[in-house]
Design a protein around this motif. Structure first.
Motif, short mmCIF file in Angstrom:
data_model
loop_
_atom_site.label_atom_id
_atom_site.label_comp_id
_atom_site.label_asym_id
_atom_site.label_seq_id
_atom_site.Cartn_x
_atom_site.Cartn_y
_atom_site.Cartn_z
N LYS A 40 -112.19 -35.73 24.40
CA LYS A 40 -111.64 -36.97 24.19
C LYS A 40 -111.28 -37.75 22.81
O LYS A 40 -110.40 -38.49 22.59
CB LYS A 40 -112.72 -38.09 24.84
N LYS A 41 -112.20 -37.15 21.79
CA LYS A 41 -111.97 -37.54 20.39
C LYS A 41 -110.43 -36.93 19.93
O LYS A 41 -109.51 -38.01 19.47
CB LYS A 41 -112.71 -36.75 19.52
N TYR A 42 -110.06 -35.70 20.39
CA TYR A 42 -108.61 -35.38 19.98
C TYR A 42 -107.48 -35.93 20.48
O TYR A 42 -106.44 -36.29 20.02
CB TYR A 42 -108.56 -33.90 20.26
N LEU A 43 -107.44 -36.29 21.97
CA LEU A 43 -106.87 -37.08 22.67
C LEU A 43 -106.71 -38.65 22.67
O LEU A 43 -105.93 -39.51 22.88
CB LEU A 43 -107.07 -36.85 24.26
N ASP A 44 -107.97 -39.27 21.84
CA ASP A 44 -108.16 -40.52 21.58
C ASP A 44 -108.07 -41.52 22.91
O ASP A 44 -107.54 -42.41 22.96
CB ASP A 44 -107.06 -41.11 20.54
N VAL A 45 -108.88 -40.80 23.75
CA VAL A 45 -109.19 -41.34 25.00
C VAL A 45 -110.58 -41.68 25.32
O VAL A 45 -111.40 -41.11 24.87
CB VAL A 45 -108.52 -40.79 26.23
N GLU A 46 -110.95 -42.78 26.25
CA GLU A 46 -112.26 -43.12 26.41
C GLU A 46 -112.38 -43.34 28.17
O GLU A 46 -111.95 -44.50 28.79
CB GLU A 46 -112.99 -44.28 25.66
N PRO A 47 -112.84 -42.40 28.93
CA PRO A 47 -113.10 -42.62 30.24
C PRO A 47 -113.95 -43.72 30.42
O PRO A 47 -115.10 -43.87 29.69
CB PRO A 47 -113.50 -41.37 30.99
N ASN A 48 -113.96 -44.22 31.63
CA ASN A 48 -114.92 -45.44 32.00
C ASN A 48 -116.09 -44.85 32.64
O ASN A 48 -117.42 -45.12 32.01
CB ASN A 48 -114.13 -46.33 32.97
N LYS A 49 -116.06 -43.94 33.53
CA LYS A 49 -117.11 -43.32 34.21
C LYS A 49 -117.00 -42.04 34.46
O LYS A 49 -115.85 -41.48 34.80
CB LYS A 49 -117.63 -44.16 35.48
N ILE A 50 -118.31 -41.07 34.52
CA ILE A 50 -118.02 -39.78 34.76
C ILE A 50 -118.80 -39.60 36.24
O ILE A 50 -119.90 -39.91 36.19
CB ILE A 50 -118.30 -38.92 33.81
N VAL A 51 -118.20 -39.06 37.11
CA VAL A 51 -118.75 -38.79 38.36
C VAL A 51 -118.88 -37.37 38.98
O VAL A 51 -117.58 -36.81 39.03
CB VAL A 51 -118.23 -39.81 39.67
N ILE A 52 -119.80 -36.87 39.07
CA ILE A 52 -119.99 -35.48 39.59
C ILE A 52 -120.36 -35.61 41.11
O ILE A 52 -121.60 -36.00 41.48
CB ILE A 52 -121.02 -34.65 39.00
N LYS A 53 -119.48 -35.22 41.99
CA LYS A 53 -119.65 -35.34 43.40
C LYS A 53 -119.16 -34.15 44.41
O LYS A 53 -118.33 -33.23 43.69
CB LYS A 53 -119.17 -36.48 44.12
N LYS A 54 -119.44 -34.14 45.57
CA LYS A 54 -118.62 -32.98 46.56
C LYS A 54 -117.39 -33.75 46.82
O LYS A 54 -117.10 -34.68 47.17
CB LYS A 54 -119.55 -33.24 47.78
N VAL A 99 -106.12 -36.04 30.09
CA VAL A 99 -104.93 -36.36 29.92
C VAL A 99 -104.39 -37.33 30.73
O VAL A 99 -103.37 -38.06 30.68
CB VAL A 99 -103.98 -34.96 30.02
N HIS A 100 -104.90 -37.23 32.17
CA HIS A 100 -104.41 -38.32 32.98
C HIS A 100 -104.85 -39.68 32.58
O HIS A 100 -104.19 -40.63 33.05
CB HIS A 100 -105.00 -38.10 34.55
N LEU A 101 -105.57 -39.79 31.70
CA LEU A 101 -105.85 -41.20 31.10
C LEU A 101 -104.67 -41.47 30.17
O LEU A 101 -104.56 -42.62 29.92
CB LEU A 101 -107.06 -41.33 30.29
N ILE A 102 -103.75 -40.62 29.79
CA ILE A 102 -102.41 -40.94 29.22
C ILE A 102 -101.32 -41.06 30.23
O ILE A 102 -100.69 -41.74 29.87
CB ILE A 102 -102.54 -39.91 27.65
N HIS A 103 -101.41 -40.01 30.83
CA HIS A 103 -100.15 -39.92 31.62
C HIS A 103 -100.68 -39.85 33.16
O HIS A 103 -101.40 -38.72 33.68
CB HIS A 103 -99.34 -38.48 31.38
N PRO A 104 -100.47 -40.57 33.97
CA PRO A 104 -101.21 -40.86 35.06
C PRO A 104 -100.58 -39.84 36.38
O PRO A 104 -100.97 -39.65 37.33
CB PRO A 104 -101.10 -42.15 35.85
N ASN A 105 -99.28 -39.31 35.99
CA ASN A 105 -98.88 -38.19 36.88
C ASN A 105 -98.67 -36.86 36.36
O ASN A 105 -99.27 -36.68 35.22
CB ASN A 105 -97.20 -38.89 37.30
#
Length: 243
Positions: free
Chosen positions: A154-168, A205-211
């Motif tokens: 995230k440091k290299y991409l300069d992004v910050e996700p809101n929440k990280i969820v580990i799920k099925k 990368v989807h935090l920068i480019h959503p598609n």
């Protein structure tokens, strides 16, 4: 089931009719050919379309044939194996007299499962309890490893996700929501570390480019130059990553 001959190869296919207006041809991971068509479309017209698309169909079938079948259900007995970080680990179940609940420990490439005496004579209950405990253990390991990789990239991409969820997740390895939440399938911890890293970068990368635009894949490639190999590994081996 209907049959058609495509380049000297006899292929069965299923027709699913509905109120749709167009015909759709699907080759699924089980190498099954499925045609979704309008209710009144004739068999002749469907077969004509399959003939027109025979190169695509045969290529798709060949590609799907590489996908490995899911393993048989585990009994969680000595000799069974499970994947962890791409390595095949042997299960070592041990009965312990002085514990009340299941304990799991990874020692080199052995998953040691200690269970209390009360489960010894109830194989079905033991199987259920071991599976649930293993899923919990894998989820916790996935959270640790994925967070480590996110903090690196995230440091290299300069992004910050809101929440990280580990799920099925039934069909997805990861996803990124409009709220910048990143979701990961806990089973990814069974894959090699480089494949996990690709998935983490993919979602970041989807935090920068959503598609999945050209810019998206170019950004992924800056960090994971051989990302296509990682995608292919998941496509072929993904069904092996299960308990």
């Amino acid at each position: 089931m209907e049959k058609i001959k495509l380049k000297n190869r006899k292929i069965e296919f299923e027709i699913i009719r509905s109120s749709r207006k167009t015909i759709s041809i699907i080759v699924n991971a089980d190498q099954e050919l499925v045609v979704r068509s309008p209710k009144r479309t004739s068999i002749k017209n469907i077969k004509n379309l399959l003939k027109e698309k025979e190169n695509w169909i045969l290529e798709k079938l060949a590609k799907m044939s590489k996908i490995k079948n899911p393993p048989k259900d585990k009994e969680f007995i000595r000799g069974d194996t499970l994947f962890y970080l791409g390595r095949e680990c042997k299960l070592i179940p041990i009965t312990e007299a002085n514990i009340e609940s299941l304990e799991i420990e990874l020692v080199e490439e052995k998953l040691i499962i200690r269970f209390p005496v009360k489960f010894e004579d109830n194989k079905e209950k033991r199987k259920i309890e071991i599976r649930q405990k293993l899923i919990g253990w894998y989820r916790s390991q996935a959270r640790i490893k994925i967070n480590e990789l996110i903090n690196i990239h995230k440091k290299y991409l300069d992004v910050e996700p809101n929440k990280i969820v580990i799920k099925k997740q039934k069909k997805r390895w990861g996803s990124c929501s409009s709220k910048k939440n990143l979701n990961f399938n806990w089973k990814i911890i069974m894959a090699p570390l480089k494949v996990i890293e690709y998935l983490v970068v993919h979602e970041l990368v989807h935090l920068i480019h959503p598609n999945h635009s050209k810019d998206f894949w170019q950004t992924v490639a800056k960090i994971i130059p051989d990302y296509e190999k990682k995608k292919e590994w998941l496509r072929i081996n993904g069904r092996l990553l299960t308990i």
